[in-house]
Design an enzyme around this catalytic site. Structure first.
Site, PDB file in Angstrom:
ATOM      1  N   CYS A  74      17.347   5.565  -2.344  1.00 49.61           N
ATOM      2  CA  CYS A  74      17.231   6.362  -3.577  1.00 49.61           C
ATOM      3  C   CYS A  74      18.363   7.384  -3.686  1.00 49.61           C
ATOM      4  O   CYS A  74      19.055   7.449  -4.705  1.00 49.61           O
ATOM      5  CB  CYS A  74      15.863   7.027  -3.665  1.00 49.61           C
ATOM      6  SG  CYS A  74      15.366   7.949  -2.201  1.00 49.61           S
ATOM      7  N   SER A  78      -1.150  -5.593   2.956  1.00 45.30           N
ATOM      8  CA  SER A  78      -1.344  -4.345   3.693  1.00 45.30           C
ATOM      9  C   SER A  78      -2.145  -4.701   4.929  1.00 45.30           C
ATOM     10  O   SER A  78      -3.111  -5.466   4.827  1.00 45.30           O
ATOM     11  CB  SER A  78      -2.127  -3.341   2.834  1.00 45.30           C
ATOM     12  OG  SER A  78      -2.650  -2.322   3.659  1.00 45.30           O
ATOM     13  N   ARG A  79      -1.743  -4.157   6.064  1.00 41.36           N
ATOM     14  CA  ARG A  79      -2.543  -4.390   7.279  1.00 41.36           C
ATOM     15  C   ARG A  79      -3.776  -3.497   7.222  1.00 41.36           C
ATOM     16  O   ARG A  79      -4.888  -3.918   7.480  1.00 41.36           O
ATOM     17  CB  ARG A  79      -1.715  -4.071   8.534  1.00 41.36           C
ATOM     18  CG  ARG A  79      -0.457  -4.927   8.675  1.00 41.36           C
ATOM     19  CD  ARG A  79       0.569  -4.239   9.520  1.00 41.36           C
ATOM     20  NE  ARG A  79       0.795  -2.883   9.066  1.00 41.36           N
ATOM     21  CZ  ARG A  79       1.337  -1.911   9.780  1.00 41.36           C
ATOM     22  NH1 ARG A  79       1.730  -2.151  11.008  1.00 41.36           N
ATOM     23  NH2 ARG A  79       1.494  -0.705   9.273  1.00 41.36           N
ATOM     24  N   ASN A  85      13.185   8.536  -8.066  1.00 37.26           N
ATOM     25  CA  ASN A  85      13.450   7.875  -6.762  1.00 37.26           C
ATOM     26  C   ASN A  85      12.621   6.618  -6.581  1.00 37.26           C
ATOM     27  O   ASN A  85      13.050   5.673  -5.903  1.00 37.26           O
ATOM     28  CB  ASN A  85      13.177   8.843  -5.601  1.00 37.26           C
ATOM     29  CG  ASN A  85      11.776   9.416  -5.627  1.00 37.26           C
ATOM     30  OD1 ASN A  85      11.420  10.119  -6.576  1.00 37.26           O
ATOM     31  ND2 ASN A  85      10.981   9.124  -4.627  1.00 37.26           N
ATOM     32  N   SER A 128       0.821  -1.218   0.000  1.00 34.73           N
ATOM     33  CA  SER A 128       0.000   0.000   0.000  1.00 34.73           C
ATOM     34  C   SER A 128       0.852   1.264   0.000  1.00 34.73           C
ATOM     35  O   SER A 128       0.325   2.369  -0.121  1.00 34.73           O
ATOM     36  CB  SER A 128      -0.943   0.017   1.217  1.00 34.73           C
ATOM     37  OG  SER A 128      -0.185   0.060   2.411  1.00 34.73           O
ATOM     38  N   GLY A 129       2.168   1.133   0.137  1.00 35.68           N
ATOM     39  CA  GLY A 129       3.046   2.311   0.121  1.00 35.68           C
ATOM     40  C   GLY A 129       3.410   2.702  -1.299  1.00 35.68           C
ATOM     41  O   GLY A 129       3.007   2.061  -2.271  1.00 35.68           O
ATOM     42  N   TYR A 130       4.186   3.767  -1.418  1.00 30.72           N
ATOM     43  CA  TYR A 130       4.569   4.246  -2.755  1.00 30.72           C
ATOM     44  C   TYR A 130       5.495   3.261  -3.469  1.00 30.72           C
ATOM     45  O   TYR A 130       5.356   3.023  -4.664  1.00 30.72           O
ATOM     46  CB  TYR A 130       5.254   5.610  -2.656  1.00 30.72           C
ATOM     47  CG  TYR A 130       4.299   6.741  -2.384  1.00 30.72           C
ATOM     48  CD1 TYR A 130       2.999   6.730  -2.885  1.00 30.72           C
ATOM     49  CD2 TYR A 130       4.695   7.833  -1.622  1.00 30.72           C
ATOM     50  CE1 TYR A 130       2.120   7.773  -2.645  1.00 30.72           C
ATOM     51  CE2 TYR A 130       3.830   8.882  -1.378  1.00 30.72           C
ATOM     52  CZ  TYR A 130       2.543   8.851  -1.887  1.00 30.72           C
ATOM     53  OH  TYR A 130       1.698   9.890  -1.634  1.00 30.72           O
ATOM     54  N   ILE A 131       6.461   2.713  -2.737  1.00 29.55           N
ATOM     55  CA  ILE A 131       7.372   1.765  -3.375  1.00 29.55           C
ATOM     56  C   ILE A 131       6.625   0.469  -3.687  1.00 29.55           C
ATOM     57  O   ILE A 131       6.752  -0.095  -4.780  1.00 29.55           O
ATOM     58  CB  ILE A 131       8.587   1.506  -2.449  1.00 29.55           C
ATOM     59  CG1 ILE A 131       9.525   2.706  -2.465  1.00 29.55           C
ATOM     60  CG2 ILE A 131       9.321   0.222  -2.822  1.00 29.55           C
ATOM     61  CD1 ILE A 131      10.281   2.916  -3.755  1.00 29.55           C
TER      62      ILE A 131
HETATM   63  N1  LIG Z   1       9.877   6.386  -1.257  1.00 28.45           N
HETATM   64  C1  LIG Z   1      11.038   6.220  -1.871  1.00 28.45           C
HETATM   65  O1  LIG Z   1      11.421   6.997  -2.763  1.00 28.45           O
HETATM   66  C2  LIG Z   1      11.928   5.065  -1.507  1.00 28.45           C
HETATM   67  C3  LIG Z   1      13.004   4.760  -2.351  1.00 28.45           C
HETATM   68  C4  LIG Z   1      13.825   3.660  -2.033  1.00 28.45           C
HETATM   69  C5  LIG Z   1      13.580   2.903  -0.905  1.00 28.45           C
HETATM   70  N2  LIG Z   1      12.525   3.245  -0.094  1.00 28.45           N
HETATM   71  C6  LIG Z   1      12.305   2.386   1.089  1.00 28.45           C
HETATM   72  O2  LIG Z   1      11.251   1.484   0.767  1.00 28.45           O
HETATM   73  C7  LIG Z   1      10.465   1.208   1.931  1.00 28.45           C
HETATM   74  C8  LIG Z   1       9.009   1.599   1.650  1.00 28.45           C
HETATM   75  O3  LIG Z   1       8.986   2.997   1.377  1.00 28.45           O
HETATM   76  P1  LIG Z   1       7.670   3.786   0.954  1.00 28.45           P
HETATM   77  O4  LIG Z   1       8.115   5.125   0.538  1.00 28.45           O
HETATM   78  O5  LIG Z   1       6.847   2.952   0.043  1.00 28.45           O
HETATM   79  O6  LIG Z   1       6.935   3.866   2.380  1.00 28.45           O
HETATM   80  P2  LIG Z   1       5.375   4.021   2.687  1.00 28.45           P
HETATM   81  O7  LIG Z   1       4.711   4.682   1.525  1.00 28.45           O
HETATM   82  O8  LIG Z   1       5.280   4.647   4.021  1.00 28.45           O
HETATM   83  O9  LIG Z   1       4.860   2.496   2.765  1.00 28.45           O
HETATM   84  C9  LIG Z   1       5.238   1.636   3.790  1.00 28.45           C
HETATM   85  C10 LIG Z   1       4.450   0.342   3.692  1.00 28.45           C
HETATM   86  O10 LIG Z   1       4.865  -0.531   4.750  1.00 28.45           O
HETATM   87  C11 LIG Z   1       3.710  -1.131   5.356  1.00 28.45           C
HETATM   88  N3  LIG Z   1       4.039  -1.352   6.769  1.00 28.45           N
HETATM   89  C12 LIG Z   1       4.386  -0.404   7.685  1.00 28.45           C
HETATM   90  N4  LIG Z   1       4.656  -0.997   8.879  1.00 28.45           N
HETATM   91  C13 LIG Z   1       4.465  -2.334   8.698  1.00 28.45           C
HETATM   92  C14 LIG Z   1       4.570  -3.465   9.552  1.00 28.45           C
HETATM   93  N5  LIG Z   1       4.935  -3.343  10.835  1.00 28.45           N
HETATM   94  N6  LIG Z   1       4.307  -4.683   9.033  1.00 28.45           N
HETATM   95  C15 LIG Z   1       3.932  -4.821   7.729  1.00 28.45           C
HETATM   96  N7  LIG Z   1       3.807  -3.781   6.867  1.00 28.45           N
HETATM   97  C16 LIG Z   1       4.078  -2.558   7.350  1.00 28.45           C
HETATM   98  C17 LIG Z   1       2.580  -0.139   5.140  1.00 28.45           C
HETATM   99  O11 LIG Z   1       1.387  -0.860   4.929  1.00 28.45           O
HETATM  100  P3  LIG Z   1       0.081  -0.922   5.864  1.00 28.45           P
HETATM  101  O12 LIG Z   1       0.218   0.159   6.912  1.00 28.45           O
HETATM  102  O13 LIG Z   1      -1.044  -0.694   4.923  1.00 28.45           O
HETATM  103  O14 LIG Z   1       0.163  -2.300   6.399  1.00 28.45           O
HETATM  104  C18 LIG Z   1       2.962   0.507   3.797  1.00 28.45           C
HETATM  105  O15 LIG Z   1       2.410  -0.239   2.742  1.00 28.45           O
HETATM  106  C19 LIG Z   1      11.102   2.029   3.076  1.00 28.45           C
HETATM  107  O16 LIG Z   1      11.990   1.237   3.791  1.00 28.45           O
HETATM  108  C20 LIG Z   1      11.847   3.138   2.330  1.00 28.45           C
HETATM  109  O17 LIG Z   1      12.936   3.662   3.061  1.00 28.45           O
HETATM  110  C21 LIG Z   1      11.687   4.284  -0.370  1.00 28.45           C
END
Ligand SMILES: NC(=O)c1ccc[n+]([C@@H]2O[C@H](COP(=O)([O-])OP(=O)(O)OC[C@H]3O[C@@H](n4cnc5c(N)ncnc54)[C@H](OP(=O)(O)O)[C@@H]3O)[C@@H](O)[C@H]2O)c1
Length: 330
Positions: free
Chosen positions: A142, A34-35, A297, A10-13
Site C-alpha cells: 500500500c 480461513s483456518r 490502503n 478472514s483478514g482485512y484485505i
Molecule cells: N492491510 C493492508 O492495508 C494491506 C495492503 C496491501 C497489502 N497487504 C498485504 O496483504 C496480506 C494480507 O493483509 P491483511 O492486512 O489482510 O492481513 P490480516 O488481516 O492479518 O489477514 C491475514 C489472513 O491470512 C490468513 N493466514 C495467516 N496465516 C496463514 C497461513 N499460514 N495459511 C493460510 N492462511 C493464513 C489469516 O486467516 P486465518 O488465520 O483465519 O486462517 C487471515 O485471513 C499481507 O501480506 C499484507 O502485507 C495488506
C-alpha cells in the site's frame, strides 16, 4: 464468468477482496478460506457482508480460474505450491514483489527465490503490458503504491527525496497486536518506522530512487497519505507537465485546485475507491517541490488494485467492477 478464490479471506484485505469480487459483474466466488473460521458464514467475520451466501473453508481443493493469496508475507511462499499451475495467482503479500537480494535485506531469508522472476510486479500504471500476459502477479504494497506513483515522474531528479507517510491502522492487518488496540492507537501520531520500512524495497526497485522514508501511524482506520519533498529547479508548469504522464489513467486523479480546503490530496476523499489522488506544491523562491499522494490502503493499496490486475489478466476493461466514487463524508 471468472471463478475466483480468496485464500486468507478472514483478514482485512481478504474481506475487501470478497466485497469487491461479490459486486464484480464477471466474477463468481467459488471459495474463501480461513483456518480459524472454517465452516462459519462470511458475515461472522465481516459483518458488512451479511446477506452474502458464502462460508469459509480450510480446504484448498477448490475450482478457480484466479486465486488471490491474501496472507502475511512469508506465508505465500510456503503455501504457493498448492496452487501453482491450477489457476492464475495474484499474491497480496510481499513474497514475490522484489528481487531476492532486496527481499532478504528487508524481510529475511526467501524460501522460493526461483519463483520471483516468474511474477510480474502488479502496478498497472507502470506494467500494464506484462500484467496482460502474466500468470503470476505480485500485488504492490500500500505505501509502495502511493509513493511509487508519486515519485516515478520525478525519478531522474528526486534522488534525495524525503518520503513522509501517514498511515491508518488497517494497514497493519486484523491480527491481534497490542500496539493496535483502541486505547493505544486512538489519537496517535506515532513514528512507526523512522528508517528502512519494508516498502522502501519496492520504491528502490521501481524508481531507482532510495528515498529517506519515514512511516507514521495516525488516527485513521483506512487511508494513507504520502508527502514527498525534493529540490526541483524548474517551474510549476514543469512539475505539472511531468505528472500529466498519468492523464489517461482511469484511477489517477490529478488534484490541481488553487484554492479551498480540498486543494491537496487527502485520504478522506478517496476512501472506498480505487483512486489515487496526486497533487503538488511548489516553492519557486527556494526551488523545492512537494508531491502528495493519497489512497485507500485496502483498495488501491490492496484489493482494488488486485481486481484491476485481474481485469487486465483476463482481458476485461480495467475498470470493470471498480468504477465507483469514494464514500463521503467518512
Ligand atoms: N492491510 C493492508 O492495508 C494491506 C495492503 C496491501 C497489502 N497487504 C498485504 O496483504 C496480506 C494480507 O493483509 P491483511 O492486512 O489482510 O492481513 P490480516 O488481516 O492479518 O489477514 C491475514 C489472513 O491470512 C490468513 N493466514 C495467516 N496465516 C496463514 C497461513 N499460514 N495459511 C493460510 N492462511 C493464513 C489469516 O486467516 P486465518 O488465520 O483465519 O486462517 C487471515 O485471513 C499481507 O501480506 C499484507 O502485507 C495488506
Amino acid at each position: 464468468m471468472i471463478k475466483a478464490a480468496v485464500v486468507g479471506a478472514s483478514g482485512y484485505i481478504g474481506g475487501e477482496l470478497v466485497r469487491l469480487l461479490a459486486m464484480h459483474p464477471e466474477v463468481e466466488i467459488t471459495a474463501i478460506t480461513s483456518r480459524k473460521y472454517a465452516g462459519k458464514k462470511v458475515h461472522k467475520v465481516h459483518p458488512n457482508l451479511r446477506g452474502l451466501d458464502l462460508r469459509f473453508t480450510d480446504k484448498y481443493d477448490f475450482d478457480a480460474d484466479v486465486i488471490f493469496l491474501a496472507v502475511p508475507h512469508g506465508t505465500s511462499m510456503k503455501i504457493i505450491d498448492e496452487f501453482l499451475g491450477s489457476a492464475k495467482i495474484i499474491d497480496m503479500s510481499a513474497d514475490f514483489r522484489v528481487s531476492k537480494e532486496l527481499y532478504e535485506k528487508y524481510y529475511g531469508p526467501h524460501e522460493k527465490p526461483e519463483l520471483i522472476d516468474k511474477f510480474v510486479y502488479g502496478l498497472p500504471e507502470l506494467h500494464r503490458k506484462e500484467i496482460k500476459k502474466a500468470e503470476l502477479v505480485a500485488n504492490p504494497g500500500c505505501n509502495a503504491t502511493a509513493v511509487i506513483l508519486a515519485l516515478y515522474p520525478f525519478r531522474d531528479i528526486a534522488k534525495e527525496a524525503i518520503v513522509d507517510l501517514k498511515v491508518s491502522s488497517s494497514a497493519g492487518g486484523r491480527r491481534e497486536n497490542v500496539a493496535s488496540i483502541h486505547p493505544e492507537r486512538s489519537h496517535v501520531v506515532r513514528v512507526y518506522k523512522p528508517f528502512h520500512h519494508r516498502h522502501e524495497a519496492e520504491v528502490i526497485q521501481e524508481t531507482g530512487v532510495k528515498p529517506m522514508f519515514t512511516v507514521h501511524s495516525v488516527d485513521l482506520v483506512r487511508g494513507l497519505l504520502a508527502t514527498i519533498y525534493f529540490p526541483f529547479d524548474g517551474t510549476e508548469r514543469d512539475l505539472l507537465r511531468r505528472l500529466l504522464m498519468y492523464r489517461n489513467e482511469p484511477f489517477i486523479r490529478l488534484v490541481t485546485d488553487k484554492g479551498g480546503l480540498q486543494r491537496y490530496p487527502d485520504p478522506k476523499y478517496v476512501i472506498g475507491s480505487n483512486f489515487v489522488d496526486i497533487g503538488f506544491a511548489y516553492d519557486a523562491e527556494n526551488s523545492r517541490a512537494i508531491i502528495l499522494s493519497a489512497i485507500d490502503n485496502l483498495i488501491k493499496g490492496g484489493s482494488g488494485q488486485a481486481v484491476q490486475n485481474m481485469n487486465i489478466m483476463f482481458g476485461l476493461d480495467e475498470t470493470t467492477g471498480l468504477s465507483y466514487y469514494p464514500v463521503y463524508p467518512v
